[in-house]
Write a protein that holds these residues in place. Structure first.
Motif, short mmCIF file in Angstrom:
data_model
loop_
_atom_site.label_atom_id
_atom_site.label_comp_id
_atom_site.label_asym_id
_atom_site.label_seq_id
_atom_site.Cartn_x
_atom_site.Cartn_y
_atom_site.Cartn_z
N ASN A 1 0.91 -1.24 0.14
CA ASN A 1 0.01 0.16 0.05
C ASN A 1 0.79 1.36 -0.03
OD1 ASN A 1 -2.21 -1.66 0.00
ND2 ASN A 1 -2.57 -1.39 2.28
N GLY A 2 2.03 1.20 0.50
CA GLY A 2 3.02 2.12 0.52
C GLY A 2 3.58 2.44 -0.98
N GLY A 3 3.42 1.71 -1.99
CA GLY A 3 4.00 1.84 -2.96
C GLY A 3 4.97 0.95 -3.37
N ALA A 4 5.60 0.20 -2.43
CA ALA A 4 7.01 -0.71 -2.77
C ALA A 4 6.68 -2.04 -2.17
CB ALA A 4 8.09 0.07 -2.19
N ALA A 5 6.05 -3.08 -2.98
CA ALA A 5 5.83 -4.21 -2.44
C ALA A 5 7.24 -5.04 -2.24
CB ALA A 5 5.25 -5.12 -3.68
N PRO A 6 7.31 -5.84 -1.44
CA PRO A 6 8.61 -6.47 -0.91
C PRO A 6 8.94 -7.64 -2.00
CG PRO A 6 6.93 -7.20 0.68
CD PRO A 6 6.40 -6.17 -0.33
N PHE A 7 10.12 -8.17 -2.21
CA PHE A 7 10.47 -9.11 -2.97
C PHE A 7 11.02 -10.07 -1.92
CE2 PHE A 7 13.16 -12.12 -5.08
CZ PHE A 7 12.48 -12.42 -6.18
N TYR A 8 10.11 -11.50 -1.48
CA TYR A 8 10.75 -12.30 -0.64
C TYR A 8 10.59 -13.55 -1.06
CZ TYR A 8 5.94 -12.75 0.43
OH TYR A 8 4.38 -12.91 0.49
N ARG A 9 11.25 -14.69 -0.52
CA ARG A 9 10.96 -16.02 -0.69
C ARG A 9 11.00 -16.76 0.91
NH1 ARG A 9 9.81 -14.30 -4.85
NH2 ARG A 9 10.57 -14.99 -6.85
N GLY A 10 9.97 -17.19 1.19
CA GLY A 10 9.61 -17.73 2.44
C GLY A 10 10.38 -19.24 2.55
N PHE A 11 10.71 -19.72 3.60
CA PHE A 11 10.85 -20.91 3.67
C PHE A 11 9.51 -21.79 3.65
CE2 PHE A 11 14.74 -19.25 6.07
CZ PHE A 11 15.67 -20.05 5.37
N ARG A 12 9.70 -23.05 3.45
CA ARG A 12 8.38 -23.94 3.31
C ARG A 12 8.49 -24.96 4.70
NH1 ARG A 12 10.38 -24.89 -1.56
NH2 ARG A 12 10.83 -27.08 -0.86
N PRO A 13 7.44 -24.99 5.32
CA PRO A 13 7.42 -25.86 6.52
C PRO A 13 8.12 -27.15 6.32
CG PRO A 13 5.18 -25.51 5.81
CD PRO A 13 6.28 -24.62 5.00
N GLU A 14 8.17 -27.83 4.96
CA GLU A 14 8.54 -28.88 5.09
C GLU A 14 10.12 -28.96 4.93
OE1 GLU A 14 7.04 -27.86 0.67
OE2 GLU A 14 6.43 -27.78 3.01
N GLN A 15 10.74 -27.78 4.81
CA GLN A 15 12.23 -27.51 5.05
C GLN A 15 12.56 -27.58 6.34
OE1 GLN A 15 12.47 -23.88 2.51
NE2 GLN A 15 13.12 -25.25 0.62
N LEU A 16 11.78 -27.43 7.35
CA LEU A 16 12.32 -27.62 8.68
C LEU A 16 12.80 -29.09 8.94
CD1 LEU A 16 9.33 -25.90 10.57
CD2 LEU A 16 11.36 -25.10 10.36
N VAL A 17 13.92 -29.20 9.47
CA VAL A 17 14.49 -30.34 9.53
C VAL A 17 14.07 -31.18 10.36
CG1 VAL A 17 16.17 -29.65 11.44
CG2 VAL A 17 17.13 -31.50 9.83
#
Length: 288
Positions: free
Chosen positions: A115-131
């Protein structure tokens, strides 16, 4: 200079973290958080993981991330939003006071950035990547680790990317250090690193506990950095008259709380907000 697309495991790791600035009435502190993207009936739920001590006492918290040029490409600038009225109702800590993990839902922060005009670029971990416990038991007592974060608040001011550092386990991942769901790493951990994800990341080949070598890459989220061991050092202070000052000297042994404790905190967050647990998510007992 144009950068290659974000496509490798290492590329993705640089976009999992969030730079955190926490403000109390009298102080500002810095830390790291990282995103886990949990599946849910409505699509997904973004959860930010950090440490309790990063959020404790904060009345305002600022979150900074790389901005998005589009959904597939980061921009060479950042996006930042300040959350006011921050408090105990905003986040949840692990139920055990000795386990320094905090969690909050993060979708509203992402929406505020958009909404502030600058969306973030991110890549979240997936829960299946928890060891998992099985994977941890296949590891050797000494393994190389990678952590991503903002030591001393440092990051690339141009790309807004965090700092990647490497070290090794100092106690076996499959053991509980001091009867806590934790292990030690032999790595430089500084203020600002609190809340950094610690991952097992091998590219090309890796060797398992039985000595067999495997082709390919592996990546697993092992835990979250919480603190560093220190030793007391005495030094002479040369002023008008000499005196002895005692200070803490970091000895490069970081304390990492495990994936199972992360999952317990996420479950506590859902319970506190009256939400069902994420879909197809393993129980914390199955995690290391």
């Amino acid at each position: 200079m144009a950068r290659p697309p974000v496509e490798t495991i290492a590329d993705h790791l640089f976009f999992t973290t969030v730079f955190i600035e926490a403000f109390t009435p009298t102080a500002r502190s810095m830390g790291t958080g990282f995103i886990i993207n949990y599946p849910a009936q409505e699509g997904h739920r973004l959860v930010l993981i950090t440490n309790k001590h990063v959020f404790d006492g904060a009345e305002q918290v600022a979150f900074t991330m790389p901005a998005a040029e589009n959904t597939a490409e980061p921009a060479s600038r950042g996006t930042r939003t300040l959350v006011t009225g921050f408090g105990a109702q905003t986040w949840v800590g692990h139920p055990d006071s000795g386990v320094d993990i905090g969690a909050m839902f993060f979708a509203d922060v992402v929406k505020a950035m958009e909404n502030g005009g600058a969306a973030p670029f991110y890549r979240g971990f997936r829960p299946e990547q928890l060891v998992t416990r099985d994977t941890a038991n296949s590891l050797d007592s000494i393994e190389q680790i990678t952590m991503i974060g903002y030591p001393n608040g440092l990051f690339d001011q141009s790309s807004m990317l965090p700092i990647a550092r490497r070290g090794q386990t100092a106690t076996p991942i499959f053991d509980d250090y001091n009867n806590l769901p934790a292990f030690l790493i032999d790595a430089s951990v500084f203020p600002g690193s609190s809340g950094s994800p610690v991952v097992l990341y091998d590219r090309g080949t890796f060797t398992t506990r039985d000595g067999s070598t495997h082709s390919g890459s592996r990546m697993a989220l092992l835990g979250v950095v919480a603190a560093v061991h220190t030793r007391q050092v005495n030094g002479v202070v040369q002023m008008v008259s000499a005196g002895i000052a005692t200070f803490d000297d970091m000895i490069d042994l970081g304390i990492v709380f495990k994936a199972s404790a992360i999952q317990e905190t996420v479950f506590a967050l859902h319970e506190a907000n009256g939400l069902p647990l994420p879909l197809a998510t393993v129980a914390h007992e199955e995690l290391a």
